[in-house]
Design a protein around this motif. Structure first.
Motif, mmCIF file in Angstrom:
data_model
loop_
_atom_site.group_PDB
_atom_site.id
_atom_site.type_symbol
_atom_site.label_atom_id
_atom_site.label_comp_id
_atom_site.label_asym_id
_atom_site.label_seq_id
_atom_site.Cartn_x
_atom_site.Cartn_y
_atom_site.Cartn_z
ATOM 1 N N TYR A 190 0.813 -1.211 0.000
ATOM 2 C CA TYR A 190 0.000 0.000 0.000
ATOM 3 C C TYR A 190 0.851 1.267 0.000
ATOM 4 O O TYR A 190 0.449 2.287 -0.567
ATOM 5 C CB TYR A 190 -0.975 -0.007 1.180
ATOM 6 C CG TYR A 190 -2.151 -0.926 0.933
ATOM 7 C CD1 TYR A 190 -3.110 -0.624 -0.031
ATOM 8 C CD2 TYR A 190 -2.292 -2.118 1.644
ATOM 9 C CE1 TYR A 190 -4.170 -1.473 -0.283
ATOM 10 C CE2 TYR A 190 -3.354 -2.978 1.401
ATOM 11 C CZ TYR A 190 -4.294 -2.647 0.434
ATOM 12 O OH TYR A 190 -5.351 -3.488 0.173
ATOM 13 N N GLY A 191 2.017 1.209 0.594
ATOM 14 C CA GLY A 191 2.910 2.356 0.555
ATOM 15 C C GLY A 191 3.400 2.638 -0.852
ATOM 16 O O GLY A 191 3.436 3.793 -1.298
ATOM 17 N N VAL A 192 3.774 1.587 -1.562
ATOM 18 C CA VAL A 192 4.222 1.746 -2.952
ATOM 19 C C VAL A 192 3.056 2.184 -3.830
ATOM 20 O O VAL A 192 3.200 3.061 -4.688
ATOM 21 C CB VAL A 192 4.847 0.445 -3.484
ATOM 22 C CG1 VAL A 192 5.222 0.598 -4.955
ATOM 23 C CG2 VAL A 192 6.069 0.065 -2.669
ATOM 24 N N ALA A 193 1.894 1.594 -3.612
ATOM 25 C CA ALA A 193 0.713 1.962 -4.400
ATOM 26 C C ALA A 193 0.399 3.449 -4.235
ATOM 27 O O ALA A 193 0.077 4.143 -5.216
ATOM 28 C CB ALA A 193 -0.490 1.120 -3.975
ATOM 29 N N GLU A 194 0.512 3.929 -3.025
ATOM 30 C CA GLU A 194 0.258 5.355 -2.769
ATOM 31 C C GLU A 194 1.215 6.233 -3.568
ATOM 32 O O GLU A 194 0.803 7.239 -4.171
ATOM 33 C CB GLU A 194 0.404 5.650 -1.278
ATOM 34 C CG GLU A 194 0.171 7.114 -0.925
ATOM 35 C CD GLU A 194 0.376 7.407 0.549
ATOM 36 O OE1 GLU A 194 0.227 8.581 0.938
ATOM 37 O OE2 GLU A 194 0.699 6.467 1.308
ATOM 38 N N MET A 195 2.492 5.850 -3.604
ATOM 39 C CA MET A 195 3.469 6.630 -4.358
ATOM 40 C C MET A 195 3.214 6.556 -5.855
ATOM 41 O O MET A 195 3.399 7.536 -6.581
ATOM 42 C CB MET A 195 4.883 6.151 -4.025
ATOM 43 C CG MET A 195 5.352 6.564 -2.638
ATOM 44 S SD MET A 195 7.109 6.231 -2.370
ATOM 45 C CE MET A 195 7.063 4.457 -2.047
ATOM 46 N N LEU A 196 2.785 5.397 -6.335
ATOM 47 C CA LEU A 196 2.481 5.247 -7.759
ATOM 48 C C LEU A 196 1.304 6.129 -8.165
ATOM 49 O O LEU A 196 1.312 6.737 -9.245
ATOM 50 C CB LEU A 196 2.178 3.787 -8.088
ATOM 51 C CG LEU A 196 3.375 2.828 -8.050
ATOM 52 C CD1 LEU A 196 2.902 1.383 -8.137
ATOM 53 C CD2 LEU A 196 4.358 3.129 -9.182
ATOM 54 N N PHE A 197 0.300 6.203 -7.318
ATOM 55 C CA PHE A 197 -0.856 7.037 -7.642
ATOM 56 C C PHE A 197 -0.530 8.524 -7.509
ATOM 57 O O PHE A 197 -0.895 9.322 -8.372
ATOM 58 C CB PHE A 197 -2.035 6.680 -6.731
ATOM 59 C CG PHE A 197 -2.754 5.421 -7.129
ATOM 60 C CD1 PHE A 197 -3.215 5.247 -8.425
ATOM 61 C CD2 PHE A 197 -2.986 4.406 -6.198
ATOM 62 C CE1 PHE A 197 -3.892 4.084 -8.800
ATOM 63 C CE2 PHE A 197 -3.650 3.245 -6.565
ATOM 64 C CZ PHE A 197 -4.103 3.089 -7.862
ATOM 65 N N SER A 198 0.144 8.895 -6.441
ATOM 66 C CA SER A 198 0.445 10.315 -6.241
ATOM 67 C C SER A 198 1.413 10.848 -7.293
ATOM 68 O O SER A 198 1.376 12.027 -7.648
ATOM 69 C CB SER A 198 1.013 10.545 -4.837
ATOM 70 O OG SER A 198 2.251 9.874 -4.670
#
Length: 234
Positions: free
Chosen positions: A132-140
């Motif tokens: 979820y941390g990586v996903a957040e960075m990918l979206f932002s």
């Protein structure tokens, strides 16, 4: 549109072996279409025989296991509406419902195109703890990541995200080259999205009911109703 497994695999294998792949159908096509890893030789075998048989991977839940409401979001890392939800509404969902024990949240990746899959592999590369941390960075960082003009720039943009998450270049290369991981992610995506009849992203399954993307105030009404109904049944 959910692509047939054979079509998606063919695109994925082509991207793995030839560093130039036109993006597949999606509501918004990203600017880049090549895979993070490059090879000079095209595939000699059929797409189906180049990937091992895949298995359905378990979900990665966020929140209390016994929360009265389960929210499943189908999202693509190359979908601008998914990025908007992640940056604007997900923080509210987390603060008001996940952190308070009302909602268990699950994100399920949707791969409309090869770039979305490469991003998905990166998200899973660090294990469930970092997903979820990586996903957040990918979206932002979606706009910047997809502004790449070629595969090399796209790979570099993804590597920046992986580095921030503590991944080494060797670790990222290993994940992108892992055909079993690729096959498992495709199988998981196809199986879940087909079962839930997902046609676009983001789409939410809230305690079994399909809910389309909508303004936060409207989504909040649905969540409050589901929480009230679930609590009343206990």
């Amino acid at each position: 549109m959910i692509l047939p497994r054979q079509s998606l695999i063919a695109a994925v294998v082509a991207a793995m072996t030839v560093a130039a792949l036109p993006a597949l159908a999606q509501e918004t096509k990203p600017a880049v279409s090549a895979a993070p890893t490059e090879s000079a030789k095209p595939a000699e075998q059929s797409a189906e025989t180049q990937l091992p048989e895949g298995k359905v991977l378990p979900d990665i839940p966020m929140g209390k296991a016994d929360a009265p409401v389960t929210v499943i979001e189908y999202a693509s890392f190359t979908c601008p509406h998914c990025a908007a939800f992640a940056t604007e509404n997900f923080p509210k969902l987390k603060a008001e419902y996940i952190d308070t024990g009302k909602v268990k949240f699950i994100q399920r990746d949707v791969y409309f195109d090869a770039p979305g899959l490469w991003a998905g592999i990166l998200a899973h590369c660090g294990g469930s703890e970092k997903y979820y941390g990586v996903a957040e960075m990918l979206f932002s960082g979606q706009k910047e990541i997809l502004s790449a003009k070629n595969g090399e720039e796209f790979a570099a943009n993804l590597r920046k995200v992986g580095a921030k998450a503590g991944m080494t270049p060797e670790q990222m290369d290993a994940c992108w080259a892992d055909k079993q991981m690729v096959s498992d992610l495709i199988t998981t995506f196809q199986t879940n999205a087909s079962a839930d009849k997902i046609e676009g992203t983001p789409t939410f399954i809230i305690n079994g009911e399909t809910v389309q993307n909508q303004p936060w105030d409207e989504l909040k009404k649905v969540l409050d109703t589901k929480v009230t109904e679930a609590v009343a049944k206990k």
